[in-house]
Design a protein around this motif. Structure first.
Motif, mmCIF file in Angstrom:
data_model
loop_
_atom_site.group_PDB
_atom_site.id
_atom_site.type_symbol
_atom_site.label_atom_id
_atom_site.label_comp_id
_atom_site.label_asym_id
_atom_site.label_seq_id
_atom_site.Cartn_x
_atom_site.Cartn_y
_atom_site.Cartn_z
ATOM 1 N N ASN A 123 -0.724 10.117 11.961
ATOM 2 C CA ASN A 123 -0.078 11.031 13.097
ATOM 3 C C ASN A 123 0.522 12.016 12.462
ATOM 4 O O ASN A 123 0.481 13.315 13.138
ATOM 5 C CB ASN A 123 0.530 10.051 14.183
ATOM 6 C CG ASN A 123 -0.398 9.237 14.814
ATOM 7 O OD1 ASN A 123 -1.263 9.417 15.119
ATOM 8 N ND2 ASN A 123 0.386 8.000 15.179
ATOM 9 N N TRP A 125 -1.024 4.357 10.677
ATOM 10 C CA TRP A 125 -0.872 5.160 11.834
ATOM 11 C C TRP A 125 0.232 6.271 11.823
ATOM 12 O O TRP A 125 -0.020 7.237 12.221
ATOM 13 C CB TRP A 125 -0.966 4.506 13.069
ATOM 14 C CG TRP A 125 -2.191 3.719 13.535
ATOM 15 C CD1 TRP A 125 -2.688 2.427 13.466
ATOM 16 C CD2 TRP A 125 -3.213 4.623 13.956
ATOM 17 N NE1 TRP A 125 -3.851 2.493 14.180
ATOM 18 C CE2 TRP A 125 -4.247 3.561 14.539
ATOM 19 C CE3 TRP A 125 -3.445 6.105 14.373
ATOM 20 C CZ2 TRP A 125 -5.617 4.411 15.206
ATOM 21 C CZ3 TRP A 125 -4.657 6.406 14.952
ATOM 22 C CH2 TRP A 125 -5.538 5.649 15.265
ATOM 23 N N GLN A 177 -1.662 14.648 11.304
ATOM 24 C CA GLN A 177 -2.707 14.855 12.164
ATOM 25 C C GLN A 177 -4.220 14.971 11.842
ATOM 26 O O GLN A 177 -4.757 16.022 11.763
ATOM 27 C CB GLN A 177 -2.408 16.501 12.636
ATOM 28 C CG GLN A 177 -1.054 16.517 13.255
ATOM 29 C CD GLN A 177 -0.537 17.650 13.782
ATOM 30 O OE1 GLN A 177 -1.181 18.811 13.545
ATOM 31 N NE2 GLN A 177 0.520 17.856 14.738
#
Length: 183
Positions: free
Chosen positions: A57, A53, A60
């Motif tokens: 993130n 994750w 993106q």
């Protein structure tokens, strides 16, 4: 190394190289150490969900883009292996070739209009463009009250926010490619 670990390694490597990131740059945007990133790319470490994750993130990208199998670089579609969708007493036959892909914003169909076919498509909402390329025969497209007769080798595009009709007024089969672009 298990297959999901190999897939993650390959996907991360591809994304990093596509972006032109060094391990230092990747570590900076993701908050994951460059040593860990290197181990993940080499398939030497199986990252936790939390680490994935952080990477997703930071880059993106979707979480699934790190774990999904990569799309093949070559896809062959054979008409003889496709089952058509039919309408208008089977005079209108649609063969889905390449379904909608949100990253590309289009889909491609091969369509056969048998003699006497008149197929009306409702208007599409939003800014949707249809691109028509005639492969064989002749097709008449009616958009609003305007008629366009297209023959083999002809092409046209239009904004599909009005009712439009595909017709074959001849005694021979007509075929066309239809590209629908969602802008």
């Amino acid at each position: 190394m298990n297959s999901i670990q190999m897939q993650i390694a390959e996907n991360l490597r591809n994304i990093r190289k596509l972006r032109g990131y060094s391990y230092d740059q990747l570590a900076n945007v993701t908050g994951v150490s460059k040593g860990m990133l290197s181990q993940i790319e080499k398939g030497e470490s199986s990252p936790t969900v939390n680490t994935l994750w952080k990477i997703a993130n930071g880059l993106q990208v979707s979480f699934s883009s790190l774990v999904e199998e990569s799309v093949p670089t070559v896809s062959v579609v054979r008409l003889g292996e496709k089952e058509p969708l039919t309408e208008d007493n089977e005079l209108y036959q649609v063969f889905p070739y390449f379904p909608f892909d949100s990253s590309k914003q289009f889909e491609i169909y091969y369509i056969e209009l048998l003699p006497g076919c008149v197929h009306t498509s409702s208007r599409h909402h939003g800014h949707i463009e249809e691109y028509v390329l005639i492969c064989e025969g002749e097709a008449t497209l009616t958009i609003n009250a305007d008629k366009y007769i297209l023959q083999k080798g002809d092409a046209m595009k239009f904004i599909a926010n009005h009712t439009h009709t595909y017709a074959n007024d001849t005694m021979q089969k007509s075929s066309l490619y239809l590209i629908i672009y969602y802008s």
